[in-house]
Design a protein around this motif. Structure first.
Motif, mmCIF file in Angstrom:
data_model
loop_
_atom_site.group_PDB
_atom_site.id
_atom_site.type_symbol
_atom_site.label_atom_id
_atom_site.label_comp_id
_atom_site.label_asym_id
_atom_site.label_seq_id
_atom_site.Cartn_x
_atom_site.Cartn_y
_atom_site.Cartn_z
ATOM 1 N N LEU A 127 5.820 -1.882 2.474
ATOM 2 C CA LEU A 127 7.113 -2.367 1.993
ATOM 3 C C LEU A 127 8.091 -3.069 2.465
ATOM 4 O O LEU A 127 8.899 -3.694 3.134
ATOM 5 C CB LEU A 127 7.551 -1.954 0.789
ATOM 6 N N LYS A 128 8.309 -1.099 3.761
ATOM 7 C CA LYS A 128 10.053 -1.761 4.423
ATOM 8 C C LYS A 128 9.461 -2.783 5.559
ATOM 9 O O LYS A 128 10.013 -3.263 5.651
ATOM 10 C CB LYS A 128 10.187 -0.550 4.547
ATOM 11 N N THR A 129 8.062 -2.413 6.261
ATOM 12 C CA THR A 129 7.592 -3.734 7.163
ATOM 13 C C THR A 129 7.832 -4.875 7.052
ATOM 14 O O THR A 129 7.795 -5.830 7.880
ATOM 15 C CB THR A 129 6.507 -2.952 7.938
ATOM 16 N N SER A 130 7.348 -5.413 5.510
ATOM 17 C CA SER A 130 6.878 -6.601 5.348
ATOM 18 C C SER A 130 8.080 -6.954 4.815
ATOM 19 O O SER A 130 8.489 -8.496 4.786
ATOM 20 C CB SER A 130 6.282 -6.220 3.655
ATOM 21 N N PHE A 131 9.482 -6.259 4.899
ATOM 22 C CA PHE A 131 10.848 -7.420 5.417
ATOM 23 C C PHE A 131 11.970 -7.106 5.934
ATOM 24 O O PHE A 131 12.525 -5.828 6.201
ATOM 25 C CB PHE A 131 11.513 -7.043 3.851
ATOM 26 N N LEU A 187 1.178 -0.857 0.532
ATOM 27 C CA LEU A 187 -0.056 -0.039 -0.589
ATOM 28 C C LEU A 187 0.933 0.980 -0.314
ATOM 29 O O LEU A 187 0.028 2.200 -0.442
ATOM 30 C CB LEU A 187 -0.695 -0.053 1.151
ATOM 31 N N SER A 188 1.978 0.529 0.377
ATOM 32 C CA SER A 188 2.975 2.167 0.592
ATOM 33 C C SER A 188 4.410 1.982 0.806
ATOM 34 O O SER A 188 4.941 0.503 1.093
ATOM 35 C CB SER A 188 2.456 2.919 2.133
ATOM 36 N N ILE A 189 5.742 2.691 0.140
ATOM 37 C CA ILE A 189 7.143 2.703 1.309
ATOM 38 C C ILE A 189 6.757 1.662 2.447
ATOM 39 O O ILE A 189 7.532 1.205 2.894
ATOM 40 C CB ILE A 189 8.102 3.383 0.663
ATOM 41 N N PRO A 204 3.619 2.882 -4.891
ATOM 42 C CA PRO A 204 2.962 1.429 -5.117
ATOM 43 C C PRO A 204 3.051 1.848 -6.857
ATOM 44 O O PRO A 204 1.732 2.453 -7.207
ATOM 45 C CB PRO A 204 2.347 0.985 -4.938
ATOM 46 N N PRO A 205 2.736 0.812 -7.921
ATOM 47 C CA PRO A 205 3.330 -0.518 -7.646
ATOM 48 C C PRO A 205 4.650 -0.625 -7.990
ATOM 49 O O PRO A 205 5.807 0.600 -8.028
ATOM 50 C CB PRO A 205 2.967 -1.356 -9.238
ATOM 51 N N PHE A 206 6.023 -1.851 -7.197
ATOM 52 C CA PHE A 206 7.007 -1.602 -6.221
ATOM 53 C C PHE A 206 7.542 -2.592 -7.786
ATOM 54 O O PHE A 206 6.142 -4.285 -7.437
ATOM 55 C CB PHE A 206 7.344 -1.707 -5.245
ATOM 56 N N ARG A 207 8.743 -2.558 -7.575
ATOM 57 C CA ARG A 207 9.468 -4.355 -8.922
ATOM 58 C C ARG A 207 10.293 -3.937 -7.438
ATOM 59 O O ARG A 207 11.015 -2.959 -7.441
ATOM 60 C CB ARG A 207 10.233 -3.616 -10.405
#
Length: 1466
Positions: free
Chosen positions: A699-703, A694-696, A720-723
């Motif tokens: 993404l950071k909390t997901s990894f 949903l946001s950068i 987003p979207p992100f590659r």
């Protein structure tokens, strides 16, 4: 109870003297058997964990101690509960204990250990050999079954085997060297272990030989022999145990001894032994190379057979002149049993011994001595070893698929539902490992066939007993009853027997005509006339011996009561019309036939027909096909067994090409993590996660633990979207570690490169905007999604409420966008799960023309769109017309003459010559040719499609910047181009004229996401493969609920490409801590482990899983009741934050409570029919609480009532019919069903009845407990006998929390729904404690009466108001009259039948079966309800009638659910 037992066990002071209890589980020497009830009691009381093993040491080890431990472990396996946990916690003394067991197993039977006790030890050893996944067990067992065990071979045979495989000689020499280094005591111990199995075989042979031919024999000997053969089968059926043991077994000639033994010839006692022996023979000659583990082909097996015969011929030629004729004959002439006996029969015993010793089968015979072996044994040894064998596949192809009366009622193969688990059976087992894919399929084939047979037996017994066949006074058959699913046959004739195919001896097809008289009700007549092609029916012959009017007794054997003689299966081809032609299924209406006589054309099983005819001709038996007098049909949902069996048989006849990366894992060998994406050679480094994040920040909390590098620095562009580019590490070459033991490239391995990218503009219309995911996935969900996008095997364990479906849908969406050319197959267990998936897929950015749903479940989709094959065809045709209309509008807007929108083809030419030319011209005008930037206005000025886009939101061009407007212009062109791309795809539907061809084209070419249930895949595999169906990825939902074989078949729904499978990904999502697949027969479920899903087996083998760890379904306090079963299962933040979770349950002090229910009128659980458990007190209490909640204002549809038994379900439904009926103040609960049926569903409030008061029953299966505890979101109220359930060890983690709260129901009657009180707060209203069920029932009755009276009084007051205020007078009046009538309906005192009526005795339920046709048509609402539905009176001295199983049978014909008796006994 536990305290009492442990006190009893500990008398005598722990270690110092031998405790008293050790002799409890089994009696003194000389008496028969073990006290099974005592063993059950001790095991239930955790005798093994809390006393036996805790205090075990070599000093206190004794015979009684050993036997007690073995009995407890065996009982745990019988009960299907974990057995080795306590040994793992305290492993120190296990090696010594295991050595004592080995010694005891070899002890003389007339010594300290009796044969019965040694049978217990054999069973214990069998469990050990089947538990190789447990490290502690494997370390002990390995010493018995590794290469050194070949010490037990005779020297000549050992030399022969080492010569065959030169590599083994090196190992053998190494073993010898190591042995020399050992000290003598250790060496002696090692030798004993290596020779253990050889010595055990010799011991068995001596026991077997002691069985007389006709004199009485003790059953201990028979049971010992049966258990021993079972152990041998299990050793042969596992590659790690078989590898070296098969040679030992062959060298012992065990099979020859067994086949010549007296036990085989004892018809009664030796029946099971003979069946087990056939299984052992099958596995000893299994088509596999023991050393390499590779499957042997037909040719390789033939070569091995020829080598054996030719080596025998060479020996005969060189050393035995009397066998010259044999030596010089060709192989095909001498390799049958008859010819071998002809050549070798005349030889003397000594000569036969010499031939056998020359082949290294027996030790060399000294010249001066005579052989000690019987001639019969020597002859059988040579013949059985060299006779030609029918290949396994040939045997399978000659096997009839329909069961006959011989199999259906054979207790060793298809045991009754009352199987206790004590004896052994002639059934294959599904454990962790299989020899080859052929073995895997064959075991599943046999078990699936027998499980179906069990269900068929139940149907036959039910239908035939309802028809009441009696002997007429003239000796014929007369039917005194009727059955919905069976009809008497008027005429039966075989009309065609087609010639066999070349090389086969059975006809290609056999057809017959069956005539019946349908003098029945119209809806039943419609059911019979609605029999479709491929429906399976059964033809039955009965010759009753009982006179007219004899009562049928369910407790006595079925066959002798009805005189059943034959059962044969058949498959419907169709019904015949007036002219004798088959009426084909199709869109045309079926012709109306006159009269009531109907004839069906059926296919008979050609294999069975050939066997029956051979038996008639050769043995003079009667012709089965002239005797049939009943035809029986079955419910379509339960009747697909033949199609599934044919699918498995077809798979075994083709080269099963499973992807290389999966092959070993499916068989249970090799590295279990080898198919994980991190070890796959074709791992993908860069993946487009589309709308996953949903946001950068998301993404950071997901990894966590990763260093995220974004390619753009501007925060405004980090959207987003992100590659994401991941560091790819090949699984093959491991990275070297530096001096600190850390990976050299840790930093690099933890760095993710994130590239935000913009989705190209799709057009100016609002619907052009892509749909977006709105779920903030957790980091474990993201790991599951990442794994699913990578090639390989992904296993996701999803506890209740952790968003399994959302993860599945996101994986599908991401694969669809990353690999647009790939096709994904979705498989689920139920239509309901498939529909949930589809509804969520439709909410994502997936073009619906690429979705296809196969099977019959699409009718239940809660959408107007039809995703079935024909629904998609209609969609394509309608969409084509819509798009051609758009082309027409575009053509008009461009001012082009002609009819470009006539077909997809003309539209294609229009795009090429008119649209593309204008676009290219436009681009050449507005693209910058020199260094100067073009004017912004030019983008809009030169745009050629202004008129076409006039209906889009205006203005189209913003005029702010050249880049922005240019992107809008390109988006508009993409919109136009997509129209023509779709039309090009739809062009095939113009060329293909029939709906069938169009639907096939959609399936094979157009659809990218194809969904079906596992049953549909099994049924339709042949058709799909024939069509050339292709797919690259499989996603399975509810994988832990799917049968092993039904999980495997979807892997093979396509033909291999160049000998390789094109399958790239296999994603399985499930929860093995919840209930497994439903197996109705207890024996197949427990003994054969058929309920083990492939998902569960993979978890047991050690395949890596992603465990979802945050639930969002239930309150945190409710989640604690089951989260102990999972790794780190926590709660999502909204579970603490949302008001619905933080608010208390109105009128109830606690959000969950265990309510103790004592006997009501002296009765706890009752059992009107076997396994049909009911508990009247609990049923009344549950319904009373439901009514109380509804009266407070809870919506009835937010409450579900669950129970653990079918009998209780029917009783509660009956009480609800009586107490609540259609009362508008109360209503009906959302569902009243069993826990098993409610798996996968949820509701806000769950009322749960556990029923049992004498034994815990099948709730002891922790998986059922997890399902029961995890269905509620906001409130869970459990009614049970607390003293029983709190003593059960397996249930302790949940019940310790439940019993921490008061065991009487605490209610707050004055608190209305909804309340503002926070959960856990003390209420401001008075709390009332309910002590028992009658008190609650009286309270609810009074509460209802009070509510009626106050409402009545309120309306009276309203009616006296001034006229201006009474605008709703009419409505009030009507409500008032309604309430008055309700009040009249309320009885002053209880008028419901007394408990004496409620007993539902066997007689009552038996009489129910013999109802007239009109009586059996009752609906669930009618079953047992005899009084006014608004009867709300309290059950003081009386209560509702218990409803018997026959009401359940009547209900089974309605859409309501039923659970089998066997399911209840789990």
């Amino acid at each position: 109870m536990r305290k009492k037992l442990s006190n009893q066990g500990l008398q005598g002071g722990g270690h110092s003297s031998r405790p008293h209890v050790f002799t409890q589980p089994y009696p003194k020497r000389g008496s028969r058997g073990f006290a099974i009830r005592k063993i059950m009691l001790l095991e239930f009381s955790q005798y093994l964990e809390n006393y036996l093993w805790m205090n075990y040491s070599p000093e206190v080890s004794s015979k009684a101690y050993l036997m007690s431990i073995c009995c407890m472990v065996n009982e745990k396996f019988r009960e299907n509960v974990p057995a080795w946990e306590t040994f793992k916690k305290k492993p120190d003394h296990f090696p010594f204990f295991f050595k004592c067991i080995l010694k005891a197993a070899l002890a003389e039977t007339d010594g300290e250990f009796s044969l019965h006790e040694q049978t217990v030890l054999l069973l214990f050893l069998d469990h050990c050999f089947n538990s190789l996944e447990v490290d502690l067990i494997r370390s002990q067992v390995q010493q018995l079954i590794s290469l050194p065990m070949w010490m037990g071979l005779q020297p000549a045979r050992l030399e022969l085997e080492l010569k065959k495989t030169p590599k083994l000689r090196k190992f053998w020499n190494l073993i010898k060297k190591n042995d020399e280094k050992m000290d003598p005591e250790a060496r002696e111990q090692a030798y004993q272990e290596r020779r253990f199995l050889s010595q055990l075989i010799q011991k068995f042979i001596s026991v077997l030989k002691s069985v007389p031919l006709s004199e009485p024999v003790t059953m201990d000997k028979v049971h010992y022999c049966e258990r021993f053969i079972e152990l041998m089968i299990d050793l042969e059926a596992l590659l790690p145990t078989r590898r070296w043991f098969n040679t030992i077994l062959d060298d012992s000639h065990l099979l020859v001894h067994c086949y010549l033994s007296n036990l085989v010839h004892r018809e009664e006692d030796g029946h099971l032994f003979s069946q087990l022996l056939d299984m052992l023979k099958f596995y000893t000659g299994f088509e596999i190379n023991d050393q390499t583990g590779n499957a042997l082909t037909e040719n390789e097996m033939t070569t091995i057979h020829y080598d054996r015969i030719t080596s025998l011929q060479r020996a005969a030629f060189a050393h035995f002149p009397e066998l010259y004729d044999f030596a010089l004959s060709n192989v095909a002439e001498v390799d049958t049993r008859e010819s071998l006996i002809k050549f070798f029969g005349p030889l003397s015993s000594n000569t036969l011994h010499q031939v056998a010793s020359y082949l290294c089968l027996l030790p060399t015979l000294p010249k001066t001595e005579d052989t000690t072996f019987d001639k019969e044994f020597l002859l059988e040894l040579l013949v059985s070893r060299h006779e030609r064998r029918i290949s396994q596949i040939q045997q399978l192809n000659q096997m009839p698929l329909y069961p006959t009366e011989k199999i259906i009622w054979d207790e060793n193969i298809v045991p009754t539902e009352y199987y206790s688990g004590e004896g052994c059976l002639a059934l294959p087992k599904l454990n962790l490992q299989f020899l080859t894919l052929h073995d895997y399929l064959l075991r599943n084939f046999n078990l699936f066939r027998l499980e179906s047979t069990y269900e068929i037996r139940q149907d036959i017994e039910d239908s035939v007993s309802r028809m009441k066949p009696w002997q007429s006074e003239y000796g014929g058959v007369v039917f005194g009853g009727w059955a919905r699913m069976a009809q008497p046959i008027v005429a039966f004739t075989v009309v065609e027997v087609a010639k066999p195919n070349i090389g086969e001896n059975w006809p290609t097809r056999v057809r017959a005509d069956v005539t019946i008289n349908l003098n029945v009700r119209d809806h039943i007549k419609d059911e019979w006339e609605g029999l479709r092609k491929h429906d399976v029916c059964f033809l039955i012959t009965v010759r009753p011996t009982k006179p007219y009017g004899t009562k049928f007794d369910r407790r006595r054997p079925f066959i002798e009561q009805v005189g059943l003689v034959y059962v044969r299966g058949c498959e419907i081809q169709g019904m015949l019309d007036d002219k004798g032609r088959v009426i084909e299924d199709g869109p045309e209406p079926r012709p109306n036939l006159r009269g009531e006589s109907r004839t069906f054309r059926v296919f008979l099983d050609p294999n069975q027909y050939q066997q029956d005819m051979t038996n008639t001709i050769q043995n003079g038996a009667e012709d089965v096909y002239e005797t049939f007098n009943i035809i029986m049909r079955r419910k379509p949902k339960e009747n697909n067994f033949k199609a599934v069996l044919e699918t498995i048989r077809n798979l075994m006849n083709t080269d099963c090409v499973v992807p290389d990366w999966l092959h070993d894992i499916i068989l249970g060998y090799g590295d279990p993590s080898s198919a994980h994406y991190s070890k796959m050679p074709n791992q993908i480094s860069t993946l487009d996660f589309n709308d996953t994040f949903l946001s950068i920040e998301h993404l950071k909390t997901s990894f966590p633990g990763h260093n995220v590098k974004v390619t753009v620095d501007d925060p405004a562009l980090q959207i987003p979207p992100f590659r994401i580019t991941f560091p790819v590490r090949s699984g093959k070459g491991k990275k070297r570690k530096d001096a600190d033991g850390e990976d050299e490239d840790t930093e690099e391995a933890k760095t993710l490169i994130v590239e935000p990218h913009v989705i190209p503009n799709r057009g100016p219309y609002p619907y052009n905007q892509p749909k977006r995911n709105t779920i903030q996935f957790t980091h474990t969900q993201i790991e599951a999604i990442r794994a699913g996008m990578q090639p390989g095997l992904t296993m996701v364990v999803g506890p209740p409420g952790t968003g399994k479906t959302d993860v599945a849908v996101q994986i599908i969406s991401n694969i669809y966008h990353n690999f647009p050319e790939q096709r994904t197959l979705i498989v689920t267990h139920s239509n309901q799960a498939l529909n949930q998936l589809f509804e969520k897929i439709m909410a994502l950015d997936i073009d619906e023309r690429h979705l296809l749903r196969l099977g019959h479940g699409e009718e239940e989709l809660e959408t107007e769109k039809d995703f079935s094959r024909y629904g998609r065809v209609n969609y394509v045709l309608a969409r084509r017309i819509e798009l051609l209309e758009e082309v027409k509008r575009l053509q008009k807007s461009l001012g082009v003459p002609g009819d470009a929108s006539y077909t997809c083809e003309t539209a294609g030419y229009f795009f090429l010559y008119q649209v593309m030319s204008r676009w290219e011209e436009y681009i050449s005008k507005v693209k910058n040719k020199s260094n100067t930037l073009p004017d912004v206005t030019e983008v809009s000025t030169f745009f050629p499609f202004h008129e076409y886009f006039a209906n889009a939101p205006q203005p189209i061009f913003k005029g702010r910047s050249y880049e922005e407007d240019m992107e809008i212009a390109e988006g508009c062109f993409r919109h136009i181009k997509k129209i023509f791309t779709q039309l090009e795809e739809f062009r095939a539907s113009e060329l293909l004229r029939s709906g069938l061809d169009r639907s096939k084209y959609l399936l094979v070419k157009e659809a990218k996401i194809i969904a079906m249930t596992c049953t549909h895949a099994a049924l339709k595999r042949h058709d799909l493969v024939k069509l050339g169906f292709k797919y690259d990825n499989i996603l399975m939902e509810e994988a832990a609920q799917i049968l092993e074989i039904e999980t495997f078949i979807p892997l093979l729904l396509q033909n291999p490409q160049d000998g390789f499978s094109r399958l790239k990904r296999w994603i399985m999502i499930g929860d093995h801590h919840q209930l497994p697949p439903v197996i109705k027969n207890m024996a197949f479920q427990k003994y054969s482990n058929m309920e083990q899903s492939l998902f569960t087996r993979f978890v047991r083998v050690g395949v890596p899983t992603v465990d979802l760890d945050a639930q969002g379904r239930a309150r945190a306090s409710l989640c604690n009741l089951y989260n102990w079963r999972y790794k780190n299962l926590g709660n999502l933040p909204h579970v603490q934050l949302l008001p619905e979770f933080s608010t208390a349950n109105a009128g109830l002090l606690y959000d969950f409570q265990l309510i103790n229910v004592e006997d009501f009128q002296g009765v706890g659980e009752s059992e009107p029919n076997p396994y049909f458990y009911q508990n009247l007190g609990e049923a009344e209490y549950v319904v009373a609480l439901f009514m109380y909640m509804c009266l407070l204002g809870y919506p009835a549809d937010k409450i579900s009532i669950l129970t653990t038994y079918n009998g209780q379900k029917h009783l509660i439904r009956d009480i609800i019919n009586r107490r609540c009926g259609s009362n508008p103040l109360i209503g009906r609960p959302n569902k009243v069903t069993t826990v098993d049926r409610f798996q996968g569903q949820q509701n806000d409030y769950i009322l749960l009845s556990l029923v049992r008061t004498r034994a815990v029953g099948h709730l002891r299966d922790v998986r059922r407990l997890v399902v029961a505890m995890s269905r509620a979101r906001l409130g869970l109220y459990i009614f049970a006998r607390v003293s029983l359930f709190q003593n059960c060890f397996e249930l302790t983690p949940a019940f310790s929390q439940l019993t921490a709260r008061p065991l009487h129901l605490h209610i707050i009657p004055t608190e209305p729904f909804p309340t503002s009180r926070k959960n856990g707060e003390r209420p401001s209203h008075e709390v009332q404690i309910i002590k028992n069920m009658p008190q609650m029932a009286n309270f609810v009755y009074n509460m209802y009466m009070h509510l009626i009276q106050t409402t009545h009084h309120y309306h009276q007051t309203l009616l006296q108001l001034p006229p201006a205020m009474v605008e709703e007078g009419e409505e009030i009046q009507s409500q008032e009259t309604e309430l008055e009538t309700e009040e009249e309906a309320m009885p002053v005192q209880a008028d419901v039948p007394s408990l004496t009526d409620a007993g539902s005795s066997q007689e009552a339920s038996a009489s129910q079966t013999e109802t007239t046709p009109s009586q059996t048509e009752t609906t669930p609402d009618q079953t047992g309800a005899g009084s006014n539905p608004e009867t709300l009176s309290p059950p003081s001295e009386s209560t509702a009638t218990m409803v018997g199983p026959e009401a359940a049978a009547a209900e089974a014909d309605t859409p309501q659910d039923t659970t089998s008796a066997a399911e209840e006994t789990k």
